[in-house]
Design an enzyme around this catalytic site. Sequence first.
Site, PDB file in Angstrom:
ATOM      1  N   HIS B  48     -12.030  86.594  14.837  1.00  0.00           N
ATOM      2  CA  HIS B  48     -11.977  85.681  15.965  1.00  0.00           C
ATOM      3  C   HIS B  48     -10.883  86.097  16.961  1.00  0.00           C
ATOM      4  CE1 HIS B  48     -12.771  81.859  17.877  1.00  0.00           C
ATOM      5  NE2 HIS B  48     -11.472  81.710  18.025  1.00  0.00           N
ATOM      6  N   GLU B  70     -18.433  87.688  13.718  1.00  0.00           N
ATOM      7  CA  GLU B  70     -17.802  86.380  13.608  1.00  0.00           C
ATOM      8  C   GLU B  70     -18.830  85.306  13.253  1.00  0.00           C
ATOM      9  OE1 GLU B  70     -16.722  84.703  17.276  1.00  0.00           O
ATOM     10  OE2 GLU B  70     -15.165  83.426  16.456  1.00  0.00           O
ATOM     11  N   ASN B 419      -8.210 114.026  -4.676  1.00  0.00           N
ATOM     12  CA  ASN B 419      -8.201 114.966  -5.793  1.00  0.00           C
ATOM     13  C   ASN B 419      -8.238 114.235  -7.117  1.00  0.00           C
ATOM     14  OD1 ASN B 419      -8.309 117.478  -4.759  1.00  0.00           O
ATOM     15  ND2 ASN B 419      -6.085 117.751  -4.621  1.00  0.00           N
TER      16      ASN B 419
END
Lengths: 120, 698
Positions: B48, B70, B419
């Site tokens: 918002h 929203e 990794n």
Amino acid sequence: MASILAVDDSASMRQMVAFTLKSAGHQVIEASDGVEALRFAKSKGVNLVITDVNMPNMDGISLIRELRSLPAYRFTPLLMLTTESGSEKKQQGKAAGATGWLVKPFNPEQLLNTVKKVLG
Amino acid sequence: MTIDMTQFHQVFFEESFEGLGVMESGLLDMDPGAVEAEEINAIFRAAHSIKGGSSTFGFQDIADFTHIMETLLDEMRDGRRPVTGEALEVLLRSVDVLREMLTAVSGGGALDGALVLSQQRELEEILNGKNPAATADDGIDVCTEPAGPAVDGWHVVFRPLPNMMRTGNDPLRIIRELAELGELEVKGDISLLPGFENFDPEECHLSWDLRLRTAVERAEIEEIFSWVEDECELAIMPLPVDGPATFPDVDQGMESSDVTPPQSASFKATPPSPERRAGSDRRQSDRRVKERRTAGTAPANSIRVDTKKIDSLINIVGELVITQSMLSMLGENFRIEMLERLRAGLGQMERHTRELQESVMQIRMLPISFTFSRFPRMVHDLSVQMGKKIELKLTGENTELDKTVIEKIGDPLVHLVRNSLDHGIETPAERIAVGKPEIGTVELNACHKGGGIVIEIRDDGRGLDPDRILAKAIEKGIVKAEDRLSEQQIYELIFQAGFSMAERVSDISGRGVGMDVVRRNINELGGSIEIESQLGRGSAIIIRLPLTLAILDGQTIAVGSEVYIIPLISIIESIQVQPEMVNLVAGRGEIFKLREEYLPIIRLHEVFCIEGARATGPTEGLLVVVEGEGRRCGILVDELIGQQQVVIKSLEANYERVDGISGATILGDGSVALILDIPGIMRLANAGPELRLLQRTA
């Protein structure tokens, strides 16, 4: 000139509102949520409160309700900043005692016109 | 008044990116089965705010996109829409798109318009597809203005409810506003006033009959009353041209004491409000100027500082000023009896200066959560992609680091975590087979240790296999088969350029670019990296970083009449060597044996051509054992002077880059000392005297 409390959790909106009002010569106090605003409003009177609706801790509607229940703020103009689709929020705000609203997005001129209007 | 809205853009971008972080972590934490209202509420609020700000500051595309998110979140919040895993994924992807849109407008490159559109469509599909009632809120008001006959103005009957003033609305203000629109005739009605004994100064019992001769439309009149439409009875009727106004039905209404507004068609119509129309007009014109706008704002090098930090700074400066004035008073007529007070004053000054220094450094400090916050999302996405089950544990997120370090440590950390996920953690099946819990754990931990910061990436995966690494290194010709290497040295091999353990190149890691770059980045920050590993049990990468790049803990050393600074972080120990420890090895020069390791000796006076050095041989002075880029050596110096914090001054900015020197500082006596760049010194020493000279003259 009037002393105005500007409440918004968004720093950019708050800065915009504060900067605009200060440029028009008003004294502006900023608060980032309802709790902070309420604490301030209780310790020092202001002529006008402009508050956002959606905020953490205490939202704008609760803030308006709390303020309106304080003797010092019975007739103080309390404005809320709503968005286009917030008709439901407007009703809730009115029920809590809001004077009126300003619809986002608004530009600095619209803000100043509204403020001028309520401060008479 | 014109106000430059671009001045608020930077703050808007910063808070929007923060808001995106909140949305992302909120969405990741959300469990579709058990959703708490406050969880969605926090995400909704962030969306918002972004929407409100972007529309205010002229980024209408972002506002439109966020509006759909929203709406979706709003329905979830109210329980009108179930929270599904699918919807959460779409929202997560939308957060990414939104981030790209924001990056693009904040000056960070081009935007993939097609991506935005397709994501928007995806959101709309969720919104419309399964819940037809969803967009009711967005519907355009279809109430149209009746194209009535020509009117001369409006007749307004306005009767506030007694409580209207309690919302801060003043009838006078409204009347004044009407008067601005044209010629206004006002007739007050006091017929409803209560008896004097029942007067309440807080209530409004007056009403008005207003005739406004004007050309404005009905909507504008309604707009003036919009704030009070529920707190008054209101009738707005056209004034016929030249006709006397007679309104029997309204007069009836006024006579009745019933406060509910009469349900006549002329009461309370709701046309689209001017703001709404203005909003959509603006939107269209905004689209037209989109290109111009995106090029507008360059990111500023700003930093957001907690006001508490600034307050403490001001406080210390205040005390410093007081101490300074006390000292200057003392100095004006100083007598020897005052020596004790002078000492105390100087001590106080020193304390304040140190506090000031610490506080100033604090300003640049940010919590490492700025960097850590991206990992929950990354681990979530990658583990789905790889079909692994991985839990990420973050600790020490509030550990503070210099802003520059925070910015630069992000990419190396991403690489290391990838990794761990890709090579470290096994698939669930493999894990069960070796008796480990199905869900693998990756821990990211940050903490203060010994004046610096330690960041650990720890996993409970398969660990590094020294035999395989060694075989690979021999195969690539990085080491010779006959070389004897300790386990630690073998692990170090993965930091060599071009070394990759991946048998197949996966999407996630293993392209062979990596660990060498990671180490270089960390070294550039003045830090170090090391590996701990246990085959089958997991591995840990430990990164040590200085707290800040502006100040360094240094060891001052002397060679001849010169004073240098060696960064404390690169010093392992300082020793005095015995003749039997030193050997000459063909091709490698002078080396010494430190425990089980043979390390080269670098004579600083030779590298820098310093005359008058007291220690010309290894046994005459001290050897400072240092480490840089994974290699160790002993640097021969005359003596150690002391340890101190030094402020780094750039050599490049004030003079020019010099090999083997990373910067300079000013010592307490005002003289300049150079700070040694350990890896640079090693390269210089390896280059030999001829090349050194060549480099110097070049």
